[in-house]
Design an enzyme around this catalytic site. Structure first.
Site, PDB file in Angstrom:
ATOM      1  N   SER A 117      -7.390 -19.358  20.268  1.00  0.00           N
ATOM      2  CA  SER A 117      -8.781 -19.399  20.335  1.00  0.00           C
ATOM      3  C   SER A 117      -8.797 -20.164  21.579  1.00  0.00           C
ATOM      4  O   SER A 117      -7.851 -21.116  22.023  1.00  0.00           O
ATOM      5  CB  SER A 117      -8.902 -20.650  19.087  1.00  0.00           C
ATOM      6  OG  SER A 117      -9.830 -21.613  19.077  1.00  0.00           O
ATOM      7  N   TYR A 155      -4.554 -27.971  16.007  1.00  0.00           N
ATOM      8  CA  TYR A 155      -5.287 -26.794  16.334  1.00  0.00           C
ATOM      9  C   TYR A 155      -4.618 -25.812  17.530  1.00  0.00           C
ATOM     10  O   TYR A 155      -4.722 -24.513  17.204  1.00  0.00           O
ATOM     11  CB  TYR A 155      -6.572 -26.745  15.690  1.00  0.00           C
ATOM     12  CG  TYR A 155      -7.205 -24.917  16.016  1.00  0.00           C
ATOM     13  CD1 TYR A 155      -6.750 -24.511  15.013  1.00  0.00           C
ATOM     14  CD2 TYR A 155      -8.503 -24.610  16.837  1.00  0.00           C
ATOM     15  CE1 TYR A 155      -7.153 -23.351  14.683  1.00  0.00           C
ATOM     16  CE2 TYR A 155      -8.355 -24.171  16.457  1.00  0.00           C
ATOM     17  CZ  TYR A 155      -8.224 -23.202  15.734  1.00  0.00           C
ATOM     18  OH  TYR A 155      -8.917 -21.450  15.523  1.00  0.00           O
ATOM     19  N   LYS A 170      -2.788 -22.996  18.715  1.00  0.00           N
ATOM     20  CA  LYS A 170      -3.581 -22.145  19.281  1.00  0.00           C
ATOM     21  C   LYS A 170      -2.694 -21.028  20.455  1.00  0.00           C
ATOM     22  O   LYS A 170      -2.701 -20.206  21.303  1.00  0.00           O
ATOM     23  CB  LYS A 170      -4.512 -21.553  19.440  1.00  0.00           C
ATOM     24  CG  LYS A 170      -5.168 -21.870  17.820  1.00  0.00           C
ATOM     25  CD  LYS A 170      -4.952 -20.598  16.755  1.00  0.00           C
ATOM     26  CE  LYS A 170      -5.637 -20.819  15.688  1.00  0.00           C
ATOM     27  NZ  LYS A 170      -5.142 -18.487  15.232  1.00  0.00           N
TER      28      LYS A 170
END
Length: 306
Positions: free
Chosen positions: A152, A165, A169
């Site tokens: 991401s 997150y 990622k």
């Protein structure tokens, strides 16, 4: 050149909704037998009892394709192994793995509990590792495999409130790089997708006009190329709204500090250290080691056998 997946078997995780659903449907449309994995949870990972995976299987079968559902929690290694075992029992092979499953528990780092940090890392990073580890021996034996990890922009570039997150990622790049090297001799190609799409994970983060442009269907064609027979390996493909780009990590040429190596010397050479002229994309960690050793050897008048 027509890209088809006839006789191929693909596992797509988190395939009940959003990008995963789109990936699964597109693979099936082009001939693949698809394992639709979805635990049936909300975006934060809480259980909802969703029948999303079965619904996608029904869509594929209604269109004449072959599919099966599996509700593995990818963060549980035993469940990932069970999914792979059932796939082998049914179809006897696994050619493609698309790691897409994920959750969000966004908060600033100061307010985030370590439980929420750990859970997001478990699903994204360990979930990906669990599934890759489960399919790896089958792909090695077949001398063929195509794997996509999902990163991401939050991991590649950062995003406020997403330390958990973003960390998970960003880890996809490191995992991809090593699996690419280790899988090369068995024609296992490993790539990373960095998508930005209108899904339930992003619907509250962007205006409606942007969401209308960022449909998952505009990203999936890139995934299908990555997992195709002639697809690349060790590529980070960034995608969104029908736009595609390759993300790369470069290292500057740098300098070798003469004399005493001190913090003050580093500061004095900072402009040269960070000068992008002559930067390059290194192919492995030892390539960096060789580069530094060569620089030092040249400065010292030493000949190396590299």
């Amino acid at each position: 050149m027509s890209i088809r997946f006839d006789d191929r078997v693909a596992i797509v995780t988190g395939a009940g909704v959003g990008l995963g659903r789109c990936h699964a449907l597109a693979l099936a449309e082009r001939g693949a037998k698809v394992v639709v994995n979805d635990l049936g949870v909300a975006t934060d990972g809480s259980l909802t009892g969703s029948d999303a995976a079965q619904n996608v299987v029904a869509e594929i079968e209604a269109a004449g394709g072959a599919a099966m559902a599996h509700g593995a929690d990818v963060s549980d290694a035993a469940q990932a192994q069970d999914m792979v075992a059932k796939t082998m029992d049914r179809w006897g092979r696994i050619d493609i793995l698309v790691n897409n499953a994920g959750i969000l528990r966004d908060k600033t780092f100061a307010k985030m509990s370590l439980d929420d940090f750990r859970k997001v890392v478990d699903v994204h990073l360990m979930g990906t590792a669990n599934c890759c580890h489960a399919v790896w021996p089958h792909m090695r034996e077949a001398k063929y495999g195509r794997i996509v990890l999902t990163s991401s922009g939050s991991g590649l570039y950062g995003n406020f409130g997403q330390s958990n997150y973003g960390a998970a990622k960003a880890a996809m790049m490191g995992l991809m790089n090593v699996l690419h090297i280790e899988g090369a001799r068995d024609d296992i190609r490993v790539n990373t997708l960095a998508p930005t799409a209108a899904t339930r994970m992003t619907e509250d983060l962007m205006p409606e006009e942007a969401l209308a442009l960022l449909k998952p269907e505009t990203i999936t064609p890139g995934v299908l190329y990555l997992v195709s027979e002639n697809g690349p390996s060790r590529t980070i493909l960034s995608a969104g709204a029908g736009c595609f780009a390759q993300t790369r990590v470069y290292e500057t040429e740098g300098v070798r500090i003469d004399g005493e190596v001190t913090p003050e010397a580093v500061a004095a050479q900072w402009d040269q250290i960070t000068d992008p002229d002559g930067q390059e994309e290194l192919q492995d960690a030892f390539g960096q080691t060789r580069k530094y050793a060569r620089k030092a050897a040249t400065a010292e008048g030493i000949k190396l056998g590299w």
